[in-house]
Write a protein that holds these residues in place. Structure first.
Motif, PDB file in Angstrom:
ATOM      1  N   VAL A  12      56.119  -4.731  26.179  1.00 33.44           N
ATOM      2  CA  VAL A  12      57.266  -3.918  26.573  1.00 33.44           C
ATOM      3  C   VAL A  12      58.125  -4.692  27.563  1.00 33.44           C
ATOM      4  CG1 VAL A  12      57.988  -1.770  27.689  1.00 33.44           C
ATOM      5  CG2 VAL A  12      55.945  -1.795  26.237  1.00 33.44           C
ATOM      6  N   GLU A  13      59.435  -4.690  27.334  1.00 36.11           N
ATOM      7  CA  GLU A  13      60.371  -5.308  28.258  1.00 36.11           C
ATOM      8  C   GLU A  13      60.310  -4.542  29.573  1.00 36.11           C
ATOM      9  OE1 GLU A  13      63.965  -6.295  30.239  1.00 36.11           O
ATOM     10  OE2 GLU A  13      63.765  -4.359  29.288  1.00 36.11           O
ATOM     11  N   GLY A  14      60.510  -5.214  30.690  1.00 36.79           N
ATOM     12  CA  GLY A  14      60.294  -4.645  32.022  1.00 36.79           C
ATOM     13  C   GLY A  14      60.852  -3.259  32.270  1.00 36.79           C
ATOM     14  N   ASP A  15      62.080  -2.984  31.820  1.00 35.13           N
ATOM     15  CA  ASP A  15      62.660  -1.654  32.027  1.00 35.13           C
ATOM     16  C   ASP A  15      62.823  -0.925  30.697  1.00 35.13           C
ATOM     17  OD1 ASP A  15      64.699  -3.215  31.051  1.00 35.13           O
ATOM     18  OD2 ASP A  15      66.179  -2.606  32.531  1.00 35.13           O
ATOM     19  N   GLY A  16      61.908  -1.198  29.772  1.00 38.75           N
ATOM     20  CA  GLY A  16      61.931  -0.551  28.466  1.00 38.75           C
ATOM     21  C   GLY A  16      61.823   0.962  28.573  1.00 38.75           C
ATOM     22  N   VAL A  17      62.249   1.645  27.504  1.00 38.72           N
ATOM     23  CA  VAL A  17      62.248   3.104  27.461  1.00 38.72           C
ATOM     24  C   VAL A  17      61.416   3.556  26.274  1.00 38.72           C
ATOM     25  CG1 VAL A  17      63.687   5.157  27.198  1.00 38.72           C
ATOM     26  CG2 VAL A  17      64.541   3.192  28.494  1.00 38.72           C
ATOM     27  N   GLY A  18      60.537   4.527  26.514  1.00 34.75           N
ATOM     28  CA  GLY A  18      59.723   5.096  25.448  1.00 34.75           C
ATOM     29  C   GLY A  18      59.829   6.598  25.454  1.00 34.75           C
ATOM     30  N   GLY A  19      59.581   7.210  24.305  1.00 28.51           N
ATOM     31  CA  GLY A  19      59.641   8.660  24.243  1.00 28.51           C
ATOM     32  C   GLY A  19      58.790   9.211  23.120  1.00 28.51           C
ATOM     33  N   ILE A  20      58.108  10.306  23.429  1.00 28.21           N
ATOM     34  CA  ILE A  20      57.349  11.052  22.433  1.00 28.21           C
ATOM     35  C   ILE A  20      57.224  12.479  22.943  1.00 28.21           C
ATOM     36  CG2 ILE A  20      55.101  10.422  23.400  1.00 28.21           C
ATOM     37  CD1 ILE A  20      54.034  10.396  20.484  1.00 28.21           C
ATOM     38  N   PHE A  21      57.297  13.448  22.049  1.00 22.99           N
ATOM     39  CA  PHE A  21      57.184  14.869  22.400  1.00 22.99           C
ATOM     40  C   PHE A  21      58.198  15.284  23.456  1.00 22.99           C
ATOM     41  CE2 PHE A  21      52.890  13.488  21.156  1.00 22.99           C
ATOM     42  CZ  PHE A  21      52.813  14.195  19.955  1.00 22.99           C
ATOM     43  N   GLY A  22      59.384  14.723  23.380  1.00 21.24           N
ATOM     44  CA  GLY A  22      60.432  15.098  24.311  1.00 21.24           C
ATOM     45  C   GLY A  22      60.320  14.465  25.690  1.00 21.24           C
ATOM     46  N   GLU A  23      59.287  13.700  25.928  1.00 17.44           N
ATOM     47  CA  GLU A  23      59.143  13.043  27.221  1.00 17.44           C
ATOM     48  C   GLU A  23      59.810  11.680  27.178  1.00 17.44           C
ATOM     49  OE1 GLU A  23      55.031  12.782  28.262  1.00 17.44           O
ATOM     50  OE2 GLU A  23      54.933  14.872  28.866  1.00 17.44           O
ATOM     51  N   ARG A  24      60.352  11.266  28.309  1.00  9.41           N
ATOM     52  CA  ARG A  24      60.987   9.952  28.436  1.00  9.41           C
ATOM     53  C   ARG A  24      60.180   9.158  29.453  1.00  9.41           C
ATOM     54  NH1 ARG A  24      66.172   7.311  28.267  1.00  9.41           N
ATOM     55  NH2 ARG A  24      66.566   6.177  30.188  1.00  9.41           N
ATOM     56  N   ARG A  25      59.814   7.959  29.076  1.00  9.83           N
ATOM     57  CA  ARG A  25      59.060   7.086  29.971  1.00  9.83           C
ATOM     58  C   ARG A  25      59.817   5.783  30.129  1.00  9.83           C
ATOM     59  NH1 ARG A  25      54.388   9.308  26.423  1.00  9.83           N
ATOM     60  NH2 ARG A  25      54.021  11.203  27.595  1.00  9.83           N
ATOM     61  N   VAL A  26      59.933   5.327  31.362  1.00  9.02           N
ATOM     62  CA  VAL A  26      60.708   4.126  31.639  1.00  9.02           C
ATOM     63  C   VAL A  26      59.816   3.111  32.346  1.00  9.02           C
ATOM     64  CG1 VAL A  26      62.727   3.189  32.829  1.00  9.02           C
ATOM     65  CG2 VAL A  26      62.831   5.480  31.821  1.00  9.02           C
ATOM     66  N   GLY A  27      59.875   1.879  31.873  1.00  9.17           N
ATOM     67  CA  GLY A  27      59.123   0.797  32.499  1.00  9.17           C
ATOM     68  C   GLY A  27      57.750   0.606  31.883  1.00  9.17           C
ATOM     69  N   ARG A  28      57.253  -0.591  32.067  1.00 11.43           N
ATOM     70  CA  ARG A  28      55.968  -0.970  31.479  1.00 11.43           C
ATOM     71  C   ARG A  28      54.830  -0.028  31.842  1.00 11.43           C
ATOM     72  NH1 ARG A  28      56.456  -7.424  32.305  1.00 11.43           N
ATOM     73  NH2 ARG A  28      57.349  -7.838  30.252  1.00 11.43           N
ATOM     74  N   ALA A  29      54.693   0.295  33.119  1.00 14.65           N
ATOM     75  CA  ALA A  29      53.545   1.100  33.563  1.00 14.65           C
ATOM     76  C   ALA A  29      53.553   2.483  32.935  1.00 14.65           C
ATOM     77  CB  ALA A  29      53.530   1.206  35.084  1.00 14.65           C
ATOM     78  N   GLU A  30      54.708   3.170  32.922  1.00 17.03           N
ATOM     79  CA  GLU A  30      54.775   4.514  32.344  1.00 17.03           C
ATOM     80  C   GLU A  30      54.526   4.489  30.847  1.00 17.03           C
ATOM     81  OE1 GLU A  30      58.093   7.062  33.106  1.00 17.03           O
ATOM     82  OE2 GLU A  30      58.104   6.591  35.237  1.00 17.03           O
ATOM     83  N   ILE A  31      55.137   3.543  30.157  1.00 21.98           N
ATOM     84  CA  ILE A  31      54.962   3.464  28.706  1.00 21.98           C
ATOM     85  C   ILE A  31      53.525   3.111  28.370  1.00 21.98           C
ATOM     86  CG2 ILE A  31      55.612   2.176  26.638  1.00 21.98           C
ATOM     87  CD1 ILE A  31      58.445   1.943  27.932  1.00 21.98           C
ATOM     88  N   ALA A  32      52.961   2.168  29.078  1.00 23.40           N
ATOM     89  CA  ALA A  32      51.595   1.730  28.801  1.00 23.40           C
ATOM     90  C   ALA A  32      50.574   2.824  29.068  1.00 23.40           C
ATOM     91  CB  ALA A  32      51.264   0.488  29.620  1.00 23.40           C
ATOM     92  N   ALA A  33      50.845   3.706  30.009  1.00 25.16           N
ATOM     93  CA  ALA A  33      49.905   4.787  30.326  1.00 25.16           C
ATOM     94  C   ALA A  33      49.961   5.931  29.322  1.00 25.16           C
ATOM     95  CB  ALA A  33      50.179   5.319  31.731  1.00 25.16           C
ATOM     96  N   SER A  34      50.986   5.972  28.487  1.00 21.37           N
ATOM     97  CA  SER A  34      51.156   7.081  27.554  1.00 21.37           C
ATOM     98  C   SER A  34      49.960   7.317  26.637  1.00 21.37           C
ATOM     99  CB  SER A  34      52.413   6.877  26.710  1.00 21.37           C
ATOM    100  OG  SER A  34      53.542   6.930  27.519  1.00 21.37           O
ATOM    101  N   PRO A  35      49.442   6.298  25.950  1.00 25.14           N
ATOM    102  CA  PRO A  35      48.300   6.572  25.068  1.00 25.14           C
ATOM    103  C   PRO A  35      47.103   7.148  25.814  1.00 25.14           C
ATOM    104  CG  PRO A  35      49.245   4.434  24.550  1.00 25.14           C
ATOM    105  CD  PRO A  35      49.899   4.916  25.820  1.00 25.14           C
ATOM    106  N   ARG A  36      46.805   6.610  26.980  1.00 28.89           N
ATOM    107  CA  ARG A  36      45.671   7.117  27.753  1.00 28.89           C
ATOM    108  C   ARG A  36      45.904   8.568  28.150  1.00 28.89           C
ATOM    109  NH1 ARG A  36      45.709   6.697  33.008  1.00 28.89           N
ATOM    110  NH2 ARG A  36      46.963   4.809  32.953  1.00 28.89           N
TER     111      ARG A  36
END
Length: 129
Positions: A12-36
């Motif tokens: 994931v790029e440093g300030d990447g953006v991810g989303g699932i189920f209406g949630e928005r996650r920004v940055g490596r740490a937030e996106i990476a924690a999503s599966p857990r």
């Protein structure tokens, strides 16, 4: 950051953006924690990605892929599982270290079986959306 999170974060790029189920996650740490966070209540999961499409434009790329996901609550009861189909929409950028995701969004298209998130620990709210 947990070891599994680090395995996700490196893509994931440093300030990447991810989303699932209406949630928005920004940055490596937030996106990476999503599966857990989203899968912690399941004893086992199996995710199949297929039909990957990628459109390249120089140092940028965009694409989609289809997903079928099976989530087992209890190995002693293998017929009780939460299933979902989704389409991932993603964008990537080429960096000096390789290709990294800048945006990833999962669009859930169907569910079957036990409701998703039935396996979350009590008091742990299911993602919205």
């Amino acid at each position: 950051m947990a070891a599994r999170d680090e395995q996700v974060a490196v893509h994931v790029e440093g300030d990447g953006v991810g989303g699932i189920f209406g949630e928005r996650r920004v940055g490596r740490a937030e996106i990476a924690a999503s599966p857990r966070k989203n899968l912690s209540g399941y004893a086992r999961t199996k995710h199949y990605n297929t039909n990957i499409t990628i459109d390249l434009a120089g140092d940028e790329a965009a694409g989609t892929c289809s997903l079928i996901a099976v989530h087992l609550l209890d190995p002693a009861h293998p017929s009780a599982h939460a299933d979902a189909g989704a389409v991932y929409h993603f964008r990537c950028v080429r960096t000096h270290t390789g290709w990294l995701f800048t945006h990833v969004r999962a669009e859930i298209t169907w569910t079957a079986g036990v409701p998703l998130f039935a396996g979350l620990p009590p008091g742990d709210p299911a993602p919205s959306g």
